[in-house]
Design a protein around this motif. Structure first.
Motif: not given
Length: 212
Positions: A64-65, A69-74
């Motif tokens: 989930i973390s 992180k991937a969401l924030l980066e994208e």
């Protein structure tokens, strides 16, 4: 207290409660336990809980973390991930170690800081708790004024938003408005157990791009 503490063994998935623990004793205990440990603590007005997570708990936390992180980066959003940092406020006589936490909107305010003091620094914008052990202490997060708390329990994601000092369950995230994360995060977590972490994160990143 320290001698007794060294004798305590907390099996994975179990917890120990210590009562009448003073703030000074809490500080000493945290120093004795050290930062590099599996056990998590919660402190609420003299009651100290020490809990050791299960392997399943850690797996869910990590995936989930990684998805957050991937969401924030994208989305090209600067963030700081501080893991299970101990957040405490002496005036409130409370402290907590989330399973994971993120500074997002307030990232710039704590950028580069090695030590945080919640009497002057803002709390994390998002805290994550994996409730396999039913450990979440919502009242502590409320007191520390953490704007958003995610609870993952029984394969479901619950998003709680702080409103007027209390958490209100919300269909969407304050930090990620307009995204159906309540449905999507559990789906990709489950997918990771079949397809693997890397394949799942690649698929999730594609989904995020499609939402723009």
């Amino acid at each position: 207290m320290l001698l007794e503490l060294k004798r305590i063994h907390v099996p994975p998935g179990q917890r120990v409660l210590l009562r009448d623990v003073t703030w000074q004793e809490l500080e000493t205990i945290l120093e004795e336990l050290g930062e590099h440990r599996a056990a998590r603590i919660a402190y609420d007005r003299g009651i100290l809980e020490i809990m050791a997570p299960l392997p399943e708990h850690e797996d869910n936390k990590e995936i989930i973390s990684d998805l957050v992180k991937a969401l924030l980066e994208e989305l090209d959003i600067e963030f700081r991930c501080l893991g299970s940092t101990t957040f405490k406020n002496k005036a409130m006589v409370q402290g907590i170690e989330p399973d994971q936490c993120f500074y997002i909107k307030n990232e710039l305010k704590i950028r580069g800081k090695k030590r945080l003091d919640l009497t002057v620094d803002p709390p994390p914008d998002l805290a994550l708790e994996i409730d396999i052990n039913s450990r979440t202490h919502s009242n502590i997060y409320q007191s520390l004024k953490v704007p958003e708390l995610w609870r993952f329990e029984n394969d479901k994601l619950q998003i709680n938003i702080l409103q007027d000092g209390h958490y209100v369950e919300s269909p969407e995230s304050f930090n990620f408005p307009g995204l159906s994360l309540i449905e999507v995060i559990p789906q990709y977590l489950e997918q990771s157990k079949i397809a693997g972490r890397n394949s799942t994160l690649k698929a999730f990143r594609i989904w995020v791009r499609q939402q723009r």
